[in-house]
Motif scaffolding. Structure first.
Motif, PDB file in Angstrom:
ATOM      1  N   ASP A   1      -8.352  11.077 -11.475  1.00 40.76           N
ATOM      2  CA  ASP A   1      -9.431  10.671 -10.578  1.00 40.76           C
ATOM      3  C   ASP A   1      -8.929  10.028  -9.281  1.00 40.76           C
ATOM      4  N   GLY A   2      -7.616   9.900  -9.134  1.00 41.00           N
ATOM      5  CA  GLY A   2      -7.048   9.352  -7.907  1.00 41.00           C
ATOM      6  C   GLY A   2      -7.070   7.840  -7.810  1.00 41.00           C
ATOM      7  N   ALA A   3      -7.478   7.143  -8.862  1.00 39.85           N
ATOM      8  CA  ALA A   3      -7.587   5.683  -8.813  1.00 39.85           C
ATOM      9  C   ALA A   3      -6.235   5.013  -8.579  1.00 39.85           C
ATOM     10  N   LEU A   4      -5.184   5.523  -9.210  1.00 40.90           N
ATOM     11  CA  LEU A   4      -3.861   4.920  -9.009  1.00 40.90           C
ATOM     12  C   LEU A   4      -3.339   5.200  -7.608  1.00 40.90           C
ATOM     13  N   TRP A   5      -3.534   6.421  -7.141  1.00 42.14           N
ATOM     14  CA  TRP A   5      -3.120   6.721  -5.762  1.00 42.14           C
ATOM     15  C   TRP A   5      -3.819   5.768  -4.803  1.00 42.14           C
ATOM     16  N   GLN A   6      -5.105   5.571  -5.005  1.00 46.08           N
ATOM     17  CA  GLN A   6      -5.864   4.685  -4.128  1.00 46.08           C
ATOM     18  C   GLN A   6      -5.383   3.246  -4.251  1.00 46.08           C
ATOM     19  N   ARG A   7      -5.192   2.768  -5.473  1.00 44.06           N
ATOM     20  CA  ARG A   7      -4.776   1.373  -5.712  1.00 44.06           C
ATOM     21  C   ARG A   7      -3.470   1.044  -5.002  1.00 44.06           C
ATOM     22  N   PHE A   8      -2.526   2.004  -5.033  1.00 44.93           N
ATOM     23  CA  PHE A   8      -1.206   1.753  -4.455  1.00 44.93           C
ATOM     24  C   PHE A   8      -1.025   2.414  -3.092  1.00 44.93           C
ATOM     25  N   GLU A   9      -2.121   2.887  -2.499  1.00 46.07           N
ATOM     26  CA  GLU A   9      -2.123   3.470  -1.157  1.00 46.07           C
ATOM     27  C   GLU A   9      -1.116   4.606  -1.031  1.00 46.07           C
ATOM     28  N   VAL A  10      -1.140   5.490  -2.013  1.00 40.36           N
ATOM     29  CA  VAL A  10      -0.313   6.692  -1.982  1.00 40.36           C
ATOM     30  C   VAL A  10      -1.163   7.807  -1.393  1.00 40.36           C
ATOM     31  N   PHE A  11      -0.658   8.423  -0.316  1.00 42.68           N
ATOM     32  CA  PHE A  11      -1.411   9.473   0.347  1.00 42.68           C
ATOM     33  C   PHE A  11      -0.727  10.825   0.244  1.00 42.68           C
ATOM     34  N   SER A  12       0.554  10.815  -0.100  1.00 43.01           N
ATOM     35  CA  SER A  12       1.296  12.060  -0.262  1.00 43.01           C
ATOM     36  C   SER A  12       2.529  11.778  -1.106  1.00 43.01           C
ATOM     37  N   GLN A  13       3.140  12.843  -1.567  1.00 49.90           N
ATOM     38  CA  GLN A  13       4.360  12.703  -2.350  1.00 49.90           C
ATOM     39  C   GLN A  13       5.531  13.185  -1.521  1.00 49.90           C
ATOM     40  N   PRO A  14       6.704  12.672  -1.766  1.00 46.01           N
ATOM     41  CA  PRO A  14       7.017  11.630  -2.730  1.00 46.01           C
ATOM     42  C   PRO A  14       6.605  10.249  -2.221  1.00 46.01           C
ATOM     43  N   ALA A  15       6.356   9.372  -3.171  1.00 45.96           N
ATOM     44  CA  ALA A  15       6.023   7.983  -2.859  1.00 45.96           C
ATOM     45  C   ALA A  15       6.497   7.110  -4.009  1.00 45.96           C
ATOM     46  N   PHE A  16       6.788   5.874  -3.692  1.00 49.42           N
ATOM     47  CA  PHE A  16       7.243   4.907  -4.682  1.00 49.42           C
ATOM     48  C   PHE A  16       6.409   3.650  -4.533  1.00 49.42           C
ATOM     49  N   ALA A  17       5.887   3.136  -5.633  1.00 44.29           N
ATOM     50  CA  ALA A  17       5.188   1.858  -5.633  1.00 44.29           C
ATOM     51  C   ALA A  17       6.044   0.888  -6.434  1.00 44.29           C
ATOM     52  N   PHE A  18       6.495  -0.157  -5.791  1.00 43.92           N
ATOM     53  CA  PHE A  18       7.321  -1.176  -6.428  1.00 43.92           C
ATOM     54  C   PHE A  18       6.404  -2.341  -6.758  1.00 43.92           C
ATOM     55  N   ILE A  19       6.254  -2.620  -8.044  1.00 42.36           N
ATOM     56  CA  ILE A  19       5.306  -3.629  -8.496  1.00 42.36           C
ATOM     57  C   ILE A  19       6.070  -4.765  -9.156  1.00 42.36           C
ATOM     58  N   GLY A  20       5.943  -5.952  -8.599  1.00 47.54           N
ATOM     59  CA  GLY A  20       6.648  -7.124  -9.116  1.00 47.54           C
ATOM     60  C   GLY A  20       5.995  -7.686 -10.358  1.00 47.54           C
ATOM     61  N   ALA A  21       6.686  -8.579 -11.012  1.00 47.98           N
ATOM     62  CA  ALA A  21       6.179  -9.220 -12.225  1.00 47.98           C
ATOM     63  C   ALA A  21       4.871  -9.960 -11.969  1.00 47.98           C
ATOM     64  N   ASP A  22       4.671 -10.402 -10.726  1.00 47.47           N
ATOM     65  CA  ASP A  22       3.440 -11.117 -10.391  1.00 47.47           C
ATOM     66  C   ASP A  22       2.304 -10.177  -9.986  1.00 47.47           C
ATOM     67  N   GLY A  23       2.549  -8.865 -10.035  1.00 45.98           N
ATOM     68  CA  GLY A  23       1.513  -7.891  -9.718  1.00 45.98           C
ATOM     69  C   GLY A  23       1.466  -7.448  -8.272  1.00 45.98           C
ATOM     70  N   THR A  24       2.261  -8.065  -7.416  1.00 44.26           N
ATOM     71  CA  THR A  24       2.276  -7.624  -6.024  1.00 44.26           C
ATOM     72  C   THR A  24       2.930  -6.251  -5.948  1.00 44.26           C
ATOM     73  N   ALA A  25       2.432  -5.447  -5.027  1.00 41.18           N
ATOM     74  CA  ALA A  25       2.929  -4.080  -4.904  1.00 41.18           C
ATOM     75  C   ALA A  25       3.334  -3.789  -3.472  1.00 41.18           C
TER      76      ALA A  25
END
Length: 91
Positions: free
Chosen positions: A45-69
């Motif tokens: 449904d694209g929810a993860l792409w939207q949450r981490f502002e991914v608009f195209s591939q390749p992309a990397f989302a680095f998420i810290g222990a505190d939840g910051t991305a």
């Protein structure tokens, strides 16, 4: 990416999100890229792409222990990926 993920096993979790296409196409992508050893999630449904502002591939989302991305769009060579992971681990 799979080799770098193996280096950080037990300290960092790498998840693959092979795209928003059909599951069969995603399986082909995983097989073609040799990333079958990673856990993969389906973002149909694209929810993860939207949450981490991914608009195209390749992309990397680095998420810290505190939840910051922090999201990086584009390719990362192994050394750049290691550097980003090390920065994440350093806090």
């Amino acid at each position: 990416m799979a080799a770098v993920a193996a280096e950080y096993e037990g300290r960092v979790t790498f998840l693959g999100m092979p795209g928003r296409g059909a599951v069969g196409e995603m399986r082909e992508f995983v097989a073609d890229t040799g990333t079958g050893g990673l856990t993969h999630v389906v973002d149909d449904d694209g929810a993860l792409w939207q949450r981490f502002e991914v608009f195209s591939q390749p992309a990397f989302a680095f998420i810290g222990a505190d939840g910051t991305a922090r999201t990086f769009t584009g390719s990362l060579d192994p050394e750049s990926l290691r550097q980003a992971v090390d920065e994440l681990l350093a806090g």
